[in-house]
Design a protein around this motif. Structure first.
Motif, PDB file in Angstrom:
ATOM      1  N   ASP A  37       1.779  12.118   9.895  1.00 39.64           N
ATOM      2  CA  ASP A  37       1.644  11.763   8.478  1.00 39.64           C
ATOM      3  C   ASP A  37       0.233  12.097   7.984  1.00 39.64           C
ATOM      4  N   THR A  38       0.143  12.618   6.770  1.00 40.06           N
ATOM      5  CA  THR A  38      -1.190  12.881   6.201  1.00 40.06           C
ATOM      6  C   THR A  38      -1.464  11.974   4.992  1.00 40.06           C
ATOM      7  N   GLU A  39      -0.442  11.214   4.588  1.00 41.97           N
ATOM      8  CA  GLU A  39      -0.635  10.319   3.439  1.00 41.97           C
ATOM      9  C   GLU A  39      -1.363   9.060   3.903  1.00 41.97           C
ATOM     10  N   GLN A  40      -2.510   8.841   3.319  1.00 45.99           N
ATOM     11  CA  GLN A  40      -3.297   7.700   3.782  1.00 45.99           C
ATOM     12  C   GLN A  40      -4.094   7.100   2.636  1.00 45.99           C
ATOM     13  N   GLU A  41      -4.525   5.849   2.838  1.00 47.60           N
ATOM     14  CA  GLU A  41      -5.493   5.256   1.907  1.00 47.60           C
ATOM     15  C   GLU A  41      -6.749   4.911   2.702  1.00 47.60           C
ATOM     16  N   ILE A  42      -7.888   4.968   2.017  1.00 50.24           N
ATOM     17  CA  ILE A  42      -9.147   4.618   2.662  1.00 50.24           C
ATOM     18  C   ILE A  42      -9.325   3.112   2.561  1.00 50.24           C
ATOM     19  N   VAL A  43      -9.482   2.467   3.701  1.00 51.18           N
ATOM     20  CA  VAL A  43      -9.694   1.015   3.685  1.00 51.18           C
ATOM     21  C   VAL A  43     -11.051   0.703   4.327  1.00 51.18           C
ATOM     22  N   LYS A  44     -11.598  -0.429   3.955  1.00 50.12           N
ATOM     23  CA  LYS A  44     -12.858  -0.871   4.558  1.00 50.12           C
ATOM     24  C   LYS A  44     -12.506  -1.879   5.645  1.00 50.12           C
ATOM     25  N   LEU A  45     -13.014  -1.661   6.847  1.00 49.63           N
ATOM     26  CA  LEU A  45     -12.681  -2.558   7.946  1.00 49.63           C
ATOM     27  C   LEU A  45     -13.273  -3.947   7.701  1.00 49.63           C
ATOM     28  N   PRO A  46     -12.617  -4.984   8.228  1.00 48.65           N
ATOM     29  CA  PRO A  46     -13.186  -6.333   8.100  1.00 48.65           C
ATOM     30  C   PRO A  46     -14.487  -6.438   8.911  1.00 48.65           C
ATOM     31  N   ASP A  47     -15.311  -7.404   8.571  1.00 48.63           N
ATOM     32  CA  ASP A  47     -16.609  -7.463   9.260  1.00 48.63           C
ATOM     33  C   ASP A  47     -16.685  -8.595  10.288  1.00 48.63           C
TER      34      ASP A  47
END
Lengths: 133, 349
Positions: free
Chosen positions: A42-52
């Motif tokens: 799959d190439t469909e993705q969203e950019i997410v920020k990892l939890p800290d």
């Protein structure tokens, strides 16, 4: 062992902001970011920020460190599982190596990683610190 | 109306006690502790600097300002006298780390210990003038005192960050006043590692003259007296000066207590009164008035009157409180570790 400033610059998205790829089909998150999900193609993705925040799942203690990190020795390098299940490796700072334990709660903090000598560029990124609040 | 939408602080966990420094230099610890009204100070570890402190403080300010999209922050100003680079802004790193690039104005401010309040003043002015929706002002330092100098007992590290805006305020800025003269009480020439100071000259003619000058002018302009305020916070080069200047202006110990951090934090230079403001906001109630006055050698003071809004109760606990960072889980270091951390030991490259 020098971190070239151009390479560091290209990795700001990961090193500064913990940006990861979350693929639509599998729902899996990869860090650093990937173009293609290795499981589904799959190439469909969203950019997410990892939890800290996360927990240490394994670690090793560095006593004879590379020259850039010699002043920090001894220190622990740990893999922590963040609260979303993503695993991340980083140095554990603000903590004696004897205190580092598997299962320890950690927080991700922005720290100076290394420098190119007294005259060069400073590299910043993430480290783990013990979670105490 | 412009004011603070979100605030946050960050402090190192490491501390060194006055006794530990005095032991090395043959100084009389009890007289330093009494004279400075200061017991210990914060010590930044080698992987912490003005930039990293600023990033963490800014993240906490954003946590208390959930409605703020970092992309809507139109300016970032960092006031410090310990920017890690002589040439290359600290603000660019912080803006990149919080996701506020690339449509943003950025500058690093310098004015000894009042660089942070300058950043706050300019950020406030931008949002008040509707030039941008939000502006981020940061006050941060990892200050250095020369070995055995009186400053070594107090020079500390910390950061305070404030997102300024015109809606969703937690504290409205009612008025400001700046007071400045050319007074050479403390300086550092280019390429010098440690600052120099004028000893006793840093007191009456410098700290007190400017702090009183700005404070009295602002109180006069606003038609207010010390008793009208719930709290006050001043620049804190040690524990004694802010207490003395507060009493001279008619404030009480109870009014300065929440933001009076120097006795166990030391002098965080640009961070001092701004971090004091974060600790004061942590305990303030809606409607409270807070008086704040910075001081920077060279010399000048910026004074502010803040009026706390109802939203403080919603955001207070969305990030760690400053007093918790100051007093819990601290790591005490000996002088050797402190000297290594602060790069006071000469090594081969």
């Amino acid at each position: 062992m020098t971190m070239f400033s151009s390479r560091n610059w290209r990795e700001y998205q990961h090193r500064y902001r913990l940006e990861a790829s979350k693929f639509k089909k599998s729902g899996k998150t990869y860090f650093p970011k990937r173009t293609v999900d290795p499981e589904t193609g799959d190439t469909e993705q969203e950019i997410v920020k990892l939890p800290d925040e996360g927990k240490i799942v394994t670690y090793t203690v560095i006593r004879v460190a590379p020259s850039k990190f010699a002043d920090m020795a001894p220190y622990a390098l740990a893999i922590a599982e963040l609260t979303d299940g993503t695993r991340l490796m980083a140095q554990v700072t603000d903590c004696d190596v004897e205190q580092v334990k598997i299962g320890m709660d950690v927080r991700v903090e922005f720290r100076r990683i290394q420098d190119e000598g007294h005259h060069g560029v400073l590299s910043y990124g993430y480290k783990f610190v013990p979670k105490w609040f | 109306m412009a004011g603070i939408v979100g605030y946050g602080a960050h402090l190192p966990r490491h501390r060194i006690k006055v006794e530990e420094i005095a032991k090395v230099w043959g100084a009389d610890a009890p007289s330093y502790k009494k004279g400075l009204m200061l017991r210990e100070k914060s010590v930044p570890p080698p992987d912490m600097d003005t930039i990293t402190l600023s990033v963490e403080a800014s993240k906490r300010a954003l946590a208390r300002a959930e409605m703020v999209d970092p992309a809507d922050i139109g300016a970032i100003y960092i006031g410090s006298e310990s920017h890690p680079y002589a040439v290359k802004p600290s603000g660019t790193v912080v803006a990149e780390a919080i996701g506020a690039t690339p449509h943003i104005h950025c500058a690093d401010f310098e004015f000894a210990c009042k660089a942070g309040s300058e950043a706050m003043y300019v950020a406030l002015s931008h949002v008040e003038a509707k030039q941008m929706k939000y502006a981020l002002a940061i006050a941060a330092d990892t200050s250095q005192g020369a070995p055995s100098d009186a400053l070594e007992f107090s020079a500390a590290a910390g950061a305070g960050a404030f997102i300024m805006g015109t809606d969703n305020l937690i504290a409205e800025c009612l008025d400001t006043h700046s007071y400045m003269t050319d007074t050479p009480d403390f300086w550092r020439r280019e390429h010098q590692f440690y600052p120099q100071h004028g000893g006793r000259f840093t007191g009456e003619e410098a700290y007190f003259a400017h702090t009183l000058g700005a404070s009295k002018a602002l109180l006069g302009k606003a038609g207010m007296k010390a008793k009208d305020f719930a709290y006050a916070t001043f620049h804190q080069p040690n524990g004694k000066f802010p207490q003395k200047v507060a009493f001279m202006l008619g404030f009480t110990q109870e009014q300065i207590d929440p933001g009076w951090l120097a006795p166990t934090l030391g002098n965080t230079y640009s961070g001092a009164s701004p971090i004091g403001l974060t600790a004061t906001l942590d305990v303030a109630k809606p409607g409270d008035l807070i008086f704040m006055c910075s001081y920077g050698s060279g010399a000048g003071s910026d004074a502010f009157i803040w009026k706390v809004t109802d939203r403080i109760n919603e955001v207070r606990d969305k990030a760690v409180h400053t007093r918790k960072l100051l007093s819990e889980n601290v790591i005490y270091v000996d002088y050797g570790t402190y000297a290594k951390y602060r790069r006071k030991i000469r090594k081969n490259d």
